[in-house]
Design a protein around this motif. Structure first.
Motif, PDB file in Angstrom:
ATOM      1  N   THR A 106      11.173   1.613  46.937  1.00 42.45           N
ATOM      2  CA  THR A 106      10.549   2.922  46.760  1.00 42.45           C
ATOM      3  C   THR A 106      11.219   4.027  47.577  1.00 42.45           C
ATOM      4  O   THR A 106      10.968   5.186  47.324  1.00 42.45           O
ATOM      5  N   GLU A 107      12.048   3.685  48.547  1.00 41.82           N
ATOM      6  CA  GLU A 107      12.735   4.723  49.307  1.00 41.82           C
ATOM      7  C   GLU A 107      13.870   5.299  48.469  1.00 41.82           C
ATOM      8  O   GLU A 107      14.598   4.566  47.810  1.00 41.82           O
ATOM      9  N   CYS A 134      21.412  11.797  46.457  1.00 41.22           N
ATOM     10  CA  CYS A 134      21.672  11.431  45.056  1.00 41.22           C
ATOM     11  C   CYS A 134      20.410  11.076  44.281  1.00 41.22           C
ATOM     12  O   CYS A 134      20.465  10.899  43.071  1.00 41.22           O
ATOM     13  N   GLU A 135      19.298  10.947  44.981  1.00 39.44           N
ATOM     14  CA  GLU A 135      17.993  10.643  44.389  1.00 39.44           C
ATOM     15  C   GLU A 135      17.949   9.286  43.683  1.00 39.44           C
ATOM     16  O   GLU A 135      17.150   9.083  42.787  1.00 39.44           O
ATOM     17  N   GLU A 166      18.116  15.928  64.054  1.00 44.55           N
ATOM     18  CA  GLU A 166      17.400  15.465  62.867  1.00 44.55           C
ATOM     19  C   GLU A 166      18.339  14.678  61.956  1.00 44.55           C
ATOM     20  O   GLU A 166      19.465  15.090  61.688  1.00 44.55           O
ATOM     21  N   THR A 167      17.861  13.523  61.484  1.00 45.54           N
ATOM     22  CA  THR A 167      18.655  12.692  60.579  1.00 45.54           C
ATOM     23  C   THR A 167      17.872  12.384  59.311  1.00 45.54           C
ATOM     24  O   THR A 167      16.651  12.477  59.280  1.00 45.54           O
ATOM     25  N   VAL A 168      18.625  12.010  58.273  1.00 48.78           N
ATOM     26  CA  VAL A 168      18.051  11.514  57.027  1.00 48.78           C
ATOM     27  C   VAL A 168      18.767  10.214  56.688  1.00 48.78           C
ATOM     28  O   VAL A 168      19.939  10.035  57.022  1.00 48.78           O
ATOM     29  N   THR A 169      18.072   9.308  56.028  1.00 48.19           N
ATOM     30  CA  THR A 169      18.654   8.038  55.613  1.00 48.19           C
ATOM     31  C   THR A 169      19.243   8.204  54.222  1.00 48.19           C
ATOM     32  O   THR A 169      18.548   8.654  53.305  1.00 48.19           O
ATOM     33  N   LEU A 221      27.483   9.455  40.131  1.00 46.77           N
ATOM     34  CA  LEU A 221      26.804   8.335  40.778  1.00 46.77           C
ATOM     35  C   LEU A 221      25.513   7.929  40.072  1.00 46.77           C
ATOM     36  O   LEU A 221      25.074   6.788  40.178  1.00 46.77           O
ATOM     37  N   ALA A 222      24.934   8.836  39.318  1.00 46.38           N
ATOM     38  CA  ALA A 222      23.653   8.559  38.636  1.00 46.38           C
ATOM     39  C   ALA A 222      23.757   7.302  37.783  1.00 46.38           C
ATOM     40  O   ALA A 222      24.734   7.089  37.075  1.00 46.38           O
TER      41      ALA A 222
END
Length: 96
Positions: A5-6, A11-12, A33-36, A77-78
């Motif tokens: 679910t993450e 790229c969503e 601040e970071t994002v995974t 990438l989609a």
């Protein structure tokens, strides 16, 4: 949160087992601040932009997502699997 679910904010696509933390403002420029995100997404960001450019103009996922090269990359990438990886071409010259 379950890996199913993450979602990678760039790229969503769903995040797989391989993940990296991206500092929105580079640590060298004072960012915390970071994002995974996926490793392939992380490498693309750093192949396109210098630390200074990231700090000055691309310090948010929203700003990154509208850059033409990132749009082209995320379109390509989609539909690929969550743990898909390919070599990332680096820019021949990058501004500092």
């Amino acid at each position: 949160m379950d890996t199913e679910t993450e979602i990678c904010p760039l790229c969503e696509r769903p995040l797989g087992r391989r993940r990296e933390r991206h500092h929105l403002v580079p640590r060298l420029k004072g960012g915390r601040e970071t994002v995974t995100i996926h490793p392939i997404c992380h490498r693309k960001i750093h192949a396109l932009f210098s630390e200074a450019e990231l700090a000055r103009s691309y310090a948010s996922i929203a700003a990154l997502r509208v850059h033409p090269e990132i749009v082209r990359f995320t379109d390509w990438l989609a539909g690929k699997p969550a743990d898909f990886h390919a070599a990332t071409r680096t820019a021949r010259t990058r501004r500092r």
